[in-house]
Design an enzyme around this catalytic site. Structure first.
Site, mmCIF file in Angstrom:
data_model
loop_
_atom_site.group_PDB
_atom_site.id
_atom_site.type_symbol
_atom_site.label_atom_id
_atom_site.label_comp_id
_atom_site.label_asym_id
_atom_site.label_seq_id
_atom_site.Cartn_x
_atom_site.Cartn_y
_atom_site.Cartn_z
ATOM 1 N N SER A 138 40.306 40.187 40.512
ATOM 2 C CA SER A 138 39.395 40.823 39.555
ATOM 3 C C SER A 138 39.407 40.182 38.177
ATOM 4 O O SER A 138 38.380 40.123 37.500
ATOM 5 C CB SER A 138 39.735 42.311 39.426
ATOM 6 O OG SER A 138 41.079 42.476 39.007
ATOM 7 N N GLY A 140 41.233 37.031 37.425
ATOM 8 C CA GLY A 140 41.304 35.574 37.493
ATOM 9 C C GLY A 140 41.498 35.095 38.918
ATOM 10 O O GLY A 140 41.604 35.890 39.855
ATOM 11 N N LYS A 156 47.289 30.793 37.685
ATOM 12 C CA LYS A 156 46.232 31.804 37.590
ATOM 13 C C LYS A 156 45.354 31.500 36.387
ATOM 14 O O LYS A 156 45.845 31.373 35.263
ATOM 15 C CB LYS A 156 46.838 33.203 37.492
ATOM 16 C CG LYS A 156 45.791 34.318 37.500
ATOM 17 C CD LYS A 156 46.363 35.651 37.952
ATOM 18 C CE LYS A 156 47.425 36.196 37.043
ATOM 19 N NZ LYS A 156 47.779 37.588 37.375
ATOM 20 N N ASP A 286 49.711 48.637 39.315
ATOM 21 C CA ASP A 286 48.557 48.239 40.130
ATOM 22 C C ASP A 286 49.001 48.063 41.573
ATOM 23 O O ASP A 286 49.644 47.064 41.915
ATOM 24 C CB ASP A 286 47.962 46.939 39.586
ATOM 25 C CG ASP A 286 46.689 46.537 40.329
ATOM 26 O OD1 ASP A 286 46.314 47.230 41.303
ATOM 27 O OD2 ASP A 286 46.066 45.537 39.934
#
Length: 445
Positions: A138, A140, A156, A286
């Site tokens: 979402s 990178g 990333k 997350d």
């Protein structure tokens, strides 16, 4: 989907992103209208739920959120973790592509991002840099690279304009929630939106994430069951994060492995979540499945993506432990008092208090019923949803608890769904008993 469609530029303007969300909603509405008319013509009354949740709509949602990336895609990732517990199986299958499969940015945008971070001669740093990403999520996308010094890296790279789009994405999503009446008009989302904005801004700051990886690595340094990447600060900046590459496989590939192995990893994931809440005082909030991988050669759990790491107040930890102890003893009066103390409801919200205690009892009854808790047959998310729906949606059943608890619930809920995906069976009573007991002082940062 063609490569041109997959590699569309990341939309950066507010109006452009709003149009994307609006087009998605409009497309779903048009499909619903067409299907409704077709059902009427065939003599069948239209069923709204079936129209909204049609697989074609899931495909449209997945495609559009994959293109938008950012906060909008974060919403889709949360939906994708459902694992068929609440949404239809088709939705979970289609949306699962959002876990680490956004539309990669075109090569031109990628090169611009790398030049901004490392300068125009950035290629001189590497023997090899794979321009095709190995994952695209979402915020990178991740690339494999090898430096001149022989370091094997996972790098990333943040999508352009993502940090600047956070405010507009959140405003657009809240507007859609209001227009759809999914959230009652009387319920204020200001505190939630403010915290979501802060959280997403942190996730878009790769220097912050690098610090979180280093700190979390210290917390589990002596744990042989987990593995984190090493951060390389000389190549890391605001929008590029350089880490050691770890050979591993997606966590949900474990579904093909023996029951005992699936149980072991699911137990470790849940234990780690309890450690975060009750011992570490910090949580990687997350629970996107792509953030957890498995290394078959060592049997270790690989942890990725620490942009959503947040501290948990010691006071909240104490209150949650009191609630856990009350739940294990089945003392409903004590449970109600603990929930009120945490802030799940106000003293006058009697129906909400009754529903909350009822839902907790339902879960604990399953935990106590047998030595091994079966995450598949328990079906708690669907049963909890049905129980809540049966209670109605009146204003007295709406309450937004303290923000920190929302992130704790997000992680716990995600781990429950992952354990369900793995078909795990775990002695949850023993785990909960262990963390309900008095603990040593929280780790102080």
């Amino acid at each position: 989907m063609s490569d041109d469609r997959k590699n569309r530029p990341v939309p950066t303007g507010r109006l452009e992103r709003l149009f994307g969300l609006g087009a998605m909603a409009g497309s779903i509405g048009a499909r619903m209208a067409f299907s409704s008319a077709r059902q009427l013509l065939s003599g069948k009354p239209p069923r709204l739920g079936e129209l909204v949740l049609a697989p074609a709509n899931a495909l449209r949602v997945a495609e559009q959120l994959s293109h938008l990336r950012g906060a909008a895609m974060k919403l889709g990732q949360l939906l994708s973790m459902d694992a068929g517990q609440i949404l239809p199986d088709e939705w979970s299958t289609i949306l699962s592509r959002l876990q680490a499969n956004a539309s990669p940015m075109p090569t031109r945008q990628l090169e611009q991002q790398l030049s901004l971070q490392w300068g125009p001669s950035w290629r001189d740093r590497f023997d090899h840099f794979a321009m095709t990403p190995i994952a695209a999520a979402s915020i990178g996308q991740v690339h494999r690279a090898r430096t001149r010094a022989g370091r094997d890296l996972a790098i990333k790279v943040q999508y352009p304009g993502i940090a600047a789009s956070i405010d507009s994405d959140l405003d657009n999503i809240v507007s859609l929630l209001r227009l759809s009446r999914l959230v009652p008009a009387a319920v204020s989302l200001d505190a939630v939106v403010k915290e979501a904005r802060r959280q997403l801004q942190q996730e878009a700051n790769y220097i912050y994430e690098a610090d979180q990886i280093r700190w979390y690595a210290k917390l589990v340094a002596d744990d042989p069951t987990v593995l984190l990447p090493e951060v390389y600060g000389d190549l890391t900046g605001q929008s590029v994060l350089a880490m050691s590459f770890i050979e591993s496989e997606p966590i949900d590939w474990l579904i093909a492995r023996p029951q005992a192995e699936r149980n072991r990893i699911a137990e470790r994931l849940i234990r780690l979540t309890l450690q975060e809440v009750f011992v570490f005082g910090v949580i990687q909030s997350d629970p996107n499945f792509a953030n957890f991988r498995y290394q078959p050669i060592s049997g270790r759990l690989v942890l990725l993506d620490f942009g959503a790491t947040r501290s948990i107040p010691a006071e909240l930890t104490g209150k949650l432990r009191e609630l856990l102890r009350a739940a294990l003893t089945g003392d409903t009066a004590r449970q109600r008092s603990a929930m009120l103390d945490i802030g799940y409801f106000e003293p006058q919200q009697y129906r909400l208090a009754e529903l909350a205690v009822d839902l907790l009892a339902m879960g604990m009854d399953n935990v106590m019923a047998s030595p091994l808790f079966d995450f598949v047959t328990a079906d708690l998310p669907r049963r909890a949803r049905d129980r809540a729906l049966a209670s109605g949606f009146s204003a007295d059943l709406w309450s937004i608890p303290p923000i920190d608890t929302l992130f704790v619930h997000r992680k716990i809920g995600g781990m429950y769904l992952l354990a369900s995906r793995l078909g795990a069976k775990i002695d949850m009573r023993a785990l909960l008993d262990e963390f309900a007991a008095p603990q040593a002082s929280l780790v102080v940062r």
